[in-house]
Motif scaffolding. Structure first.
Motif, PDB file in Angstrom:
ATOM      1  N   ARG A  78      -1.089   3.268  -5.013  1.00  0.00           N
ATOM      2  CA  ARG A  78      -2.035   3.079  -3.921  1.00  0.00           C
ATOM      3  C   ARG A  78      -3.408   3.646  -4.268  1.00  0.00           C
ATOM      4  NH1 ARG A  78      -4.123   4.470   1.064  1.00  0.00           N
ATOM      5  NH2 ARG A  78      -3.352   3.154   2.781  1.00  0.00           N
TER       6      ARG A  78
ATOM      7  N   CYS B  52      -9.310   0.301   1.607  1.00  0.00           N
ATOM      8  CA  CYS B  52      -9.936  -0.490   0.538  1.00  0.00           C
ATOM      9  C   CYS B  52     -11.101  -1.317   1.061  1.00  0.00           C
ATOM     10  CB  CYS B  52      -8.904  -1.415  -0.113  1.00  0.00           C
ATOM     11  SG  CYS B  52      -7.778  -0.595  -1.263  1.00  0.00           S
TER      12      CYS B  52
ATOM     13  N   GLY C 265       0.802  -1.217   0.000  1.00  0.00           N
ATOM     14  CA  GLY C 265       0.000   0.000   0.000  1.00  0.00           C
ATOM     15  C   GLY C 265       0.828   1.255   0.000  1.00  0.00           C
ATOM     16  N   ASP C 266       2.104   1.135  -0.309  1.00  0.00           N
ATOM     17  CA  ASP C 266       3.004   2.298  -0.348  1.00  0.00           C
ATOM     18  C   ASP C 266       3.533   2.460  -1.765  1.00  0.00           C
ATOM     19  OD1 ASP C 266       4.809   4.281   1.306  1.00  0.00           O
ATOM     20  OD2 ASP C 266       6.144   3.217  -0.096  1.00  0.00           O
ATOM     21  N   ASP C 267       3.468   3.672  -2.287  1.00  0.00           N
ATOM     22  CA  ASP C 267       3.832   3.895  -3.692  1.00  0.00           C
ATOM     23  C   ASP C 267       5.288   3.562  -3.990  1.00  0.00           C
ATOM     24  OD1 ASP C 267       1.291   4.596  -4.364  1.00  0.00           O
ATOM     25  OD2 ASP C 267       1.645   6.769  -4.395  1.00  0.00           O
TER      26      ASP C 267
ATOM     27  N   ASN D 206       1.452   2.357   5.585  1.00  0.00           N
ATOM     28  CA  ASN D 206       0.610   2.595   4.416  1.00  0.00           C
ATOM     29  C   ASN D 206      -0.053   1.301   3.940  1.00  0.00           C
ATOM     30  OD1 ASN D 206       1.030   5.371   4.244  1.00  0.00           O
ATOM     31  ND2 ASN D 206       2.881   5.131   2.985  1.00  0.00           N
ATOM     32  N   SER D 207       0.682   0.195   4.016  1.00  0.00           N
ATOM     33  CA  SER D 207       0.075  -1.101   3.671  1.00  0.00           C
ATOM     34  C   SER D 207      -0.963  -1.500   4.715  1.00  0.00           C
ATOM     35  CB  SER D 207       1.147  -2.183   3.563  1.00  0.00           C
ATOM     36  OG  SER D 207       1.941  -2.015   2.405  1.00  0.00           O
TER      37      SER D 207
ATOM     38  N   LEU E 157      -4.194   0.162   4.247  1.00  0.00           N
ATOM     39  CA  LEU E 157      -4.929  -0.252   3.057  1.00  0.00           C
ATOM     40  C   LEU E 157      -6.106  -1.164   3.403  1.00  0.00           C
ATOM     41  CD1 LEU E 157      -4.417   0.373   0.029  1.00  0.00           C
ATOM     42  CD2 LEU E 157      -3.347  -1.875  -0.156  1.00  0.00           C
TER      43      LEU E 157
END
Length: 421
Positions: A270, A315, A256-258, A307-308, A311
């Protein structure tokens, strides 16, 4: 004597194991164990080797055949095992000729029958009588992958992307529906790449719409893992308008991290993943999502990991498959700066805990709902959203309307309302 198939890994391997069973029977093979291996992680390879050694100890006179992705990627390693009689590649394992003859036990240099998978340009549908012991059946629509994610060895085990013609897919689905399978799962290595190599370039959305139109007797159609960046408008249209397409979608997200996504050589960011889930929910408000996420990819910082972790909520994920990063020799990621094993383990545990919490909240919200449940073995079935349901007195294969009355650690509890037509 029988031929036992030991399957590791994905749904495509599960389907191919049924094909292998049929081909071995056609060849007259008996008293053999066939290992259909997976190469997605080093742990999967280790487990396969361990199982092979155990099988030789327990059945010293039985012939042992090894195939699958791990055997395709590194045939010499399996040929060098004294427990192994012969090694078959991913193409060879689907041919009856590979199981014929008395030439087992040859020298190590002749034990591997593995062709160059990268030269394969076509794939054919496999007409199997059914899925052994399963009330749902898998149908291969595609094999191979043209992408090169930096962590993945599978393209070298499966070869380039190639699609099964629509006519062959529909023939197999009709056959399986007639033999009593109420749910079909479309499977492959990269099913959202479907059709790019076929005349007219029919997309996955076109295939799904055609199946549902031409096989009206099929009660339920389900999709395996989707690469969200490849989903076309035609598939979104089917998701919105066709109730027989099940509203559970498993996504190949991975992170989930660019920055990590870029280092993975993924083709989405993301925001693309979040947008896809929002678009699907607008089209199908009851949609639920699962996802593959890797914990501890090389160079991943705590901020990147957060960030992951976020998600899951952003999401709305409810069915998480968490993979602790495992470097595969021969991949670019194996040469990147690695994260410590303890950190990887800890991050994987946090991801699993977040996923388990999301699933529990989803299951709680299901209490009181009316769902259509396809029963499997052992008194457990699955809703349209792939949630497990316990109904001990309902036979396997039944498709029933049920009211969700509670839940346990094993799944939802339900009572039949009336038998579905």
């Amino acid at each position: 004597m029988t031929v036992d198939i030991v399957t590791f890994g994905c749904r495509l391997n599960t389907l191919e194991s049924e094909v292998m069973r049929t081909r071995a029977h056609e060849a007259g093979l008996d008293d053999a164990i066939v290992f259909n291996t997976c190469a997605v992680t080093t742990e999967a390879v280790r487990q396969a080797r361990q199982s092979i050694r155990r099988a030789r100890r327990e059945r010293p006179g039985t012939r042992i055949i090894v195939s699958g992705c791990a055997a395709q990627v590194d045939p010499a390693a399996f040929a060098a095992m004294p427990e192994v009689d012969i090694v078959l590649g991913n193409q060879e394992k689907l041919s009856a000729d590979a199981y014929r003859g008395g030439d087992f036990g040859l020298g190590e240099t002749l034990k591997a029958r593995v062709a160059d998978i990268m030269t394969v340009t076509e794939t054919a549908g496999h007409l199997v009588a059914g899925m052994d012991g399963h009330t749902r059946a898998f149908v291969e629509i595609q094999n191979g992958c043209d992408h090169r994610c930096s962590f993945c060895i599978i393209p070298f085990g499966r070869g380039p992307s190639r699609s099964v013609p629509m006519g062959a897919v529909i023939e197999q689905i009709r056959h399986l529906t007639q033999t009593g399978h109420a749910e079909i799962v479309l499977t492959g290595v990269d099913i959202t790449a479907y059709g790019a190599d076929l005349p007219g370039r029919p997309s996955l959305g076109k295939l799904v719409a055609t199946i549902l139109k031409l096989v009206p007797e099929l009660p339920r159609l389900r999709l395996s893992s989707l690469d969200t960046i490849e989903v076309d408008d035609a598939l979104l249209g089917v998701i919105a308008n066709e109730e027989r397409l099940m509203p559970h979608f498993h996504l190949s997200l991975q992170a989930g991290d660019d920055m990590i996504l870029k280092r993975m050589k993924r083709r989405h960011l993301r925001a693309d993943a979040v947008r896809f889930c929002d678009d699907v929910r607008r089209a199908r408000p009851d949609a639920v999502f699962g996802a593959d996420i890797i914990a501890g990819f090389p160079t991943e910082t705590e901020v990147m990991f957060q960030n992951s972790l976020a998600l899951v909520e952003d999401c709305g994920l409810t069915h998480l498959h968490v993979f602790p990063f495992s470097p595969r020799p021969g991949t670019p990621a194996a040469r990147m700066p690695q994260i410590g094993a303890a950190t990887i383990k800890e991050r994987a545990a946090r991801l699993r805990a977040r996923g388990a919490s999301a699933l529990e909240h989803y299951m709680d919200r299901e209490i009181g709902a009316r769902r259509r449940v396809l029963m499997e073995r052992g008194g457990v079935g699955r809703t349209e959203h792939f949630a497990p349901v316990v109904m001990p007195d309902v036979p396997a294969g039944a498709l029933v309307e049920a009211r969700i009355t509670g839940r346990t650690a094993q799944g939802l509890i339900a009572q039949p309302v009336e038998k579905a037509a």
